[in-house]
Design a protein around this motif. Structure first.
Motif, PDB file in Angstrom:
ATOM      1  N   HIS A  27      -3.203   4.911  -8.421  1.00 51.05           N
ATOM      2  CA  HIS A  27      -3.716   6.080  -7.931  1.00 51.05           C
ATOM      3  C   HIS A  27      -5.157   5.760  -7.449  1.00 51.05           C
ATOM      4  O   HIS A  27      -5.988   4.812  -7.821  1.00 51.05           O
ATOM      5  N   CYS A  28      -5.484   6.742  -6.578  1.00 54.30           N
ATOM      6  CA  CYS A  28      -6.612   6.540  -5.876  1.00 54.30           C
ATOM      7  C   CYS A  28      -7.793   6.504  -6.902  1.00 54.30           C
ATOM      8  O   CYS A  28      -7.946   7.529  -7.544  1.00 54.30           O
ATOM      9  N   HIS A  29      -8.919   5.790  -6.556  1.00 57.43           N
ATOM     10  CA  HIS A  29     -10.078   5.819  -7.544  1.00 57.43           C
ATOM     11  C   HIS A  29     -11.009   6.608  -7.018  1.00 57.43           C
ATOM     12  O   HIS A  29     -12.009   6.699  -7.598  1.00 57.43           O
ATOM     13  N   CYS A  34     -10.058  13.168  -4.552  1.00 56.27           N
ATOM     14  CA  CYS A  34      -9.193  12.499  -3.610  1.00 56.27           C
ATOM     15  C   CYS A  34      -8.926  13.321  -2.797  1.00 56.27           C
ATOM     16  O   CYS A  34      -8.608  14.850  -3.125  1.00 56.27           O
ATOM     17  N   ASP A  38      -1.421  13.817  -2.821  1.00 57.94           N
ATOM     18  CA  ASP A  38      -0.662  13.013  -4.032  1.00 57.94           C
ATOM     19  C   ASP A  38      -1.707  12.028  -4.294  1.00 57.94           C
ATOM     20  O   ASP A  38      -1.983  11.299  -3.216  1.00 57.94           O
ATOM     21  N   THR A  39      -2.375  11.717  -5.467  1.00 52.14           N
ATOM     22  CA  THR A  39      -3.196  10.796  -5.605  1.00 52.14           C
ATOM     23  C   THR A  39      -2.617   9.337  -5.759  1.00 52.14           C
ATOM     24  O   THR A  39      -3.548   8.552  -5.619  1.00 52.14           O
ATOM     25  N   LYS A  40      -1.334   9.053  -5.824  1.00 54.69           N
ATOM     26  CA  LYS A  40      -0.718   7.942  -5.953  1.00 54.69           C
ATOM     27  C   LYS A  40      -0.909   7.236  -4.628  1.00 54.69           C
ATOM     28  O   LYS A  40      -0.775   7.949  -3.289  1.00 54.69           O
ATOM     29  N   TYR A  42       1.102   4.370  -2.588  1.00 57.75           N
ATOM     30  CA  TYR A  42       2.553   3.892  -2.545  1.00 57.75           C
ATOM     31  C   TYR A  42       2.485   2.373  -2.134  1.00 57.75           C
ATOM     32  O   TYR A  42       1.702   2.124  -1.142  1.00 57.75           O
ATOM     33  N   HIS A  64      -7.333   5.848  -0.886  1.00 61.06           N
ATOM     34  CA  HIS A  64      -6.925   6.342   0.381  1.00 61.06           C
ATOM     35  C   HIS A  64      -7.899   5.997   1.397  1.00 61.06           C
ATOM     36  O   HIS A  64      -8.940   6.396   1.250  1.00 61.06           O
TER      37      HIS A  64
END
Length: 89
Positions: A27-29, A34, A38-40, A42, A64
Motif C-alpha cells: 500500500h502507498c506509504h 494518500c 485505492d491505497t494499494k 498494484y 503513488h
C-alpha cells in the motif's frame, strides 16, 4: 539513465521494494494523506520510492507518483497560507 541524485543506495532500495510490489499487497506509504481512491499499489503500476516529508534523507517506501510528487506543492501551499515559508534545511 536514472537521475544522478538517486544514487546506488536509492536504486538498491527501490529494487528491494520492486520485488514486494510485484508480489502484490503493498500500500502507498503516503498515509494518511494518500491522494488515490485505492491505497494499494498494484503490480506493474508506476510508483515512486517515497521519503519522509520532514527528512528527505529517510525513505518510507513505495508511494503513488501523485502522492509523492504532490508533497512539495502541498507544503508550499500550507506555508504560503501561514505566511511563513521554510523549505527543508
Amino acid at each position: 539513465m536514472p537521475d544522478p541524485k538517486y544514487g546506488a543506495a536509492h536504486q538498491a532500495l527501490r529494487r528491494e521494494w520492486k520485488d514486494r510490489v510485484d508480489a502484490g499487497g503493498v500500500h502507498c506509504h503516503h498515509l494518511p494523506e494518500c491522494l488515490e481512491p485505492d491505497t494499494k499499489i498494484y503490480p506493474g503500476s508506476r510508483w515512486d520510492l517515497g521519503h519522509r516529508d520532514d527528512d528527505p534523507t529517510q525513505y518510507t517506501g513505495p508511494e503513488h507518483p501523485r502522492c509523492n510528487r504532490g508533497t512539495a506543492r502541498i507544503w508550499k501551499q500550507k506555508a504560503e497560507q501561514a505566511d511563513t515559508y521554510q523549505w527543508f534545511t
